[in-house]
Design a protein around this motif. Sequence first.
Motif, PDB file in Angstrom:
ATOM      1  N   LEU A 128      -0.425  18.744  -8.296  1.00 53.09           N
ATOM      2  CA  LEU A 128       0.880  19.017  -8.907  1.00 53.09           C
ATOM      3  C   LEU A 128       0.750  19.193 -10.418  1.00 53.09           C
ATOM      4  N   LEU A 129      -0.084  18.365 -11.048  1.00 51.92           N
ATOM      5  CA  LEU A 129      -0.338  18.535 -12.484  1.00 51.92           C
ATOM      6  C   LEU A 129      -0.974  19.889 -12.758  1.00 51.92           C
ATOM      7  N   LEU A 130      -1.876  20.297 -11.883  1.00 53.35           N
ATOM      8  CA  LEU A 130      -2.516  21.606 -12.023  1.00 53.35           C
ATOM      9  C   LEU A 130      -1.484  22.721 -11.903  1.00 53.35           C
ATOM     10  N   ALA A 131      -0.555  22.567 -10.962  1.00 52.27           N
ATOM     11  CA  ALA A 131       0.496  23.569 -10.782  1.00 52.27           C
ATOM     12  C   ALA A 131       1.393  23.664 -12.008  1.00 52.27           C
ATOM     13  N   VAL A 132       1.737  22.504 -12.591  1.00 45.59           N
ATOM     14  CA  VAL A 132       2.557  22.504 -13.805  1.00 45.59           C
ATOM     15  C   VAL A 132       1.809  23.190 -14.939  1.00 45.59           C
ATOM     16  N   LYS A 133       0.543  22.846 -15.103  1.00 41.54           N
ATOM     17  CA  LYS A 133      -0.274  23.398 -16.191  1.00 41.54           C
ATOM     18  C   LYS A 133      -0.442  24.903 -16.063  1.00 41.54           C
ATOM     19  N   GLN A 134      -0.609  25.380 -14.822  1.00 39.67           N
ATOM     20  CA  GLN A 134      -0.889  26.803 -14.593  1.00 39.67           C
ATOM     21  C   GLN A 134       0.360  27.595 -14.223  1.00 39.67           C
ATOM     22  N   SER A 135       1.546  26.963 -14.321  1.00 40.52           N
ATOM     23  CA  SER A 135       2.819  27.617 -14.001  1.00 40.52           C
ATOM     24  C   SER A 135       2.809  28.211 -12.600  1.00 40.52           C
ATOM     25  N   SER A 188       0.815  -1.215   0.000  1.00 41.53           N
ATOM     26  CA  SER A 188       0.000   0.000   0.000  1.00 41.53           C
ATOM     27  C   SER A 188       0.848   1.264   0.000  1.00 41.53           C
ATOM     28  N   SER A 189       2.139   1.161   0.399  1.00 39.03           N
ATOM     29  CA  SER A 189       2.989   2.344   0.436  1.00 39.03           C
ATOM     30  C   SER A 189       3.235   2.906  -0.957  1.00 39.03           C
ATOM     31  N   LYS A 190       3.048   2.066  -1.980  1.00 36.83           N
ATOM     32  CA  LYS A 190       3.249   2.545  -3.346  1.00 36.83           C
ATOM     33  C   LYS A 190       2.232   3.625  -3.705  1.00 36.83           C
ATOM     34  N   PHE A 191       1.104   3.637  -2.999  1.00 37.66           N
ATOM     35  CA  PHE A 191       0.059   4.601  -3.299  1.00 37.66           C
ATOM     36  C   PHE A 191       0.128   5.818  -2.380  1.00 37.66           C
ATOM     37  N   LYS A 192       1.088   5.824  -1.449  1.00 41.96           N
ATOM     38  CA  LYS A 192       1.216   6.958  -0.559  1.00 41.96           C
ATOM     39  C   LYS A 192       1.653   8.185  -1.346  1.00 41.96           C
ATOM     40  N   GLY A 193       0.901   9.254  -1.239  1.00 45.70           N
ATOM     41  CA  GLY A 193       1.227  10.490  -1.949  1.00 45.70           C
ATOM     42  C   GLY A 193       0.608  10.601  -3.315  1.00 45.70           C
ATOM     43  N   ILE A 194      -0.095   9.543  -3.767  1.00 40.78           N
ATOM     44  CA  ILE A 194      -0.646   9.568  -5.121  1.00 40.78           C
ATOM     45  C   ILE A 194      -1.738  10.634  -5.258  1.00 40.78           C
ATOM     46  N   HIS A 195      -2.346  11.011  -4.125  1.00 42.23           N
ATOM     47  CA  HIS A 195      -3.375  12.058  -4.166  1.00 42.23           C
ATOM     48  C   HIS A 195      -2.787  13.421  -4.509  1.00 42.23           C
ATOM     49  N   LEU A 196      -1.456  13.544  -4.453  1.00 46.93           N
ATOM     50  CA  LEU A 196      -0.802  14.812  -4.758  1.00 46.93           C
ATOM     51  C   LEU A 196      -0.597  15.022  -6.253  1.00 46.93           C
ATOM     52  N   ILE A 197      -0.788  13.964  -7.052  1.00 44.63           N
ATOM     53  CA  ILE A 197      -0.544  14.075  -8.488  1.00 44.63           C
ATOM     54  C   ILE A 197      -1.452  15.127  -9.118  1.00 44.63           C
ATOM     55  N   LYS A 198      -2.741  15.114  -8.757  1.00 43.94           N
ATOM     56  CA  LYS A 198      -3.684  16.051  -9.368  1.00 43.94           C
ATOM     57  C   LYS A 198      -3.315  17.513  -9.108  1.00 43.94           C
ATOM     58  N   GLU A 200       7.469   8.493 -12.772  1.00 39.92           N
ATOM     59  CA  GLU A 200       7.199   7.252 -12.041  1.00 39.92           C
ATOM     60  C   GLU A 200       8.372   6.300 -12.220  1.00 39.92           C
ATOM     61  N   TYR A 201       8.794   5.681 -11.140  1.00 39.36           N
ATOM     62  CA  TYR A 201       9.866   4.684 -11.207  1.00 39.36           C
ATOM     63  C   TYR A 201       9.596   3.614 -10.165  1.00 39.36           C
ATOM     64  N   LEU A 202       9.543   2.361 -10.613  1.00 37.33           N
ATOM     65  CA  LEU A 202       9.275   1.216  -9.748  1.00 37.33           C
ATOM     66  C   LEU A 202       8.009   1.429  -8.919  1.00 37.33           C
ATOM     67  N   ASN A 203       6.959   1.891  -9.595  1.00 38.67           N
ATOM     68  CA  ASN A 203       5.646   2.066  -8.979  1.00 38.67           C
ATOM     69  C   ASN A 203       5.605   3.145  -7.901  1.00 38.67           C
ATOM     70  N   ARG A 204       6.603   3.992  -7.854  1.00 41.04           N
ATOM     71  CA  ARG A 204       6.589   5.127  -6.937  1.00 41.04           C
ATOM     72  C   ARG A 204       6.638   6.415  -7.764  1.00 41.04           C
ATOM     73  N   TRP A 205       6.052   7.465  -7.224  1.00 40.36           N
ATOM     74  CA  TRP A 205       5.885   8.706  -7.981  1.00 40.36           C
ATOM     75  C   TRP A 205       6.753   9.817  -7.399  1.00 40.36           C
ATOM     76  N   TYR A 206       7.276  10.653  -8.290  1.00 44.60           N
ATOM     77  CA  TYR A 206       8.187  11.728  -7.916  1.00 44.60           C
ATOM     78  C   TYR A 206       7.814  13.003  -8.676  1.00 44.60           C
ATOM     79  N   VAL A 207       8.078  14.143  -8.051  1.00 44.84           N
ATOM     80  CA  VAL A 207       7.916  15.416  -8.738  1.00 44.84           C
ATOM     81  C   VAL A 207       9.310  16.007  -8.927  1.00 44.84           C
ATOM     82  N   ILE A 208       9.569  16.471 -10.144  1.00 41.20           N
ATOM     83  CA  ILE A 208      10.829  17.129 -10.476  1.00 41.20           C
ATOM     84  C   ILE A 208      10.555  18.622 -10.517  1.00 41.20           C
TER      85      ILE A 208
END
Length: 305
Positions: free
Chosen positions: A126-133, A114-124, A160-168
């Motif tokens: 973060l994507l919005l932040a990237v889109k809106q600069s 289940s730890s692989k899904f920890k933080g996945i709620h942050l993707i949305k 994404e790497y090995l089922n874990r998510w990262y923000v650059i």
Amino acid sequence: MAGYKLLKRLDVILHLIEAYPYISKSELIDRLADDYNIVTTKRTIERDFRALSLDFGIELTYCTTRNGYRLSEEDEQRIQSFLRYVELVHVGELFKQGLNDFDVLRQTIALEDSSKFKGIHLIKPLLLAVKQSQSVNFIYENYSRETHHNYKITPLQIREYLNRWYVIGVPEGETHIRTFGLDRISDLKLSEYSTIKISEFETQLDKFNNVVGLNYNASEKQEFIRVAVTEKQYKYLRSLPLHQSQTLEKELDDQRLEVSFYLKPNFEFKMHILKMGSRIEVLSPDWLREEIKTELHNSFKQYKS
């Protein structure tokens, strides 16, 4: 963006063209109906081709001498990214359907960790932040130092790497990108508009393409790596390549296969080599061969007692 049904059909179309190079539109329509029970028309196929080109930048090459379509080698990386995208959408759709009956979902889909899904709620956000600069603020936990630190960054990309998510992203006041694991981020908040442009950091972001994983600073330069693998091990490498540069070179006299890579041999790459044990041998460069050999020897010494 394309809907789920269209994405699924585009995915099938790419797989069919890969399986049957120079397939014609009429043959493609027949295959869709016979193999996948997808009934379509020539006009719809033409719209699908346009969607692949306009929405995903994938051009299908038509050969006049063979009267059919094939995939462009120049688009290979883009095609793989698209197929991975469709895979994620498909998994999401399965979960969406399964959530209508959670007990069935729980019994039929076994999640490894289940730890692989920890933080996945942050993707949305973060994507919005990237889109809106926009920049973002968050608290980041350092596991090794057991500390928490406040960051303000301009997010540029999610990986994404090995089922874990990262923000650059680029931390405030810095000129180099950094990687942050979403599972270590808390109290994320969107902040003000950022003047930082992703185009200014394309050279740095491109460095990720030269490594396995996310650590591109561990090695100084890209090198050609040659390995010999057993026929059985190659089947795994073929289905899940270690790196986009992976190439089958030739069959060796001892029935093994020679595979090459062109990358920075960082820690993650070496760990993948070691995980394959006796099913792989590093042929070159000499320094990497000796390093893997020493690591295996040290491991063996621990078991001698």
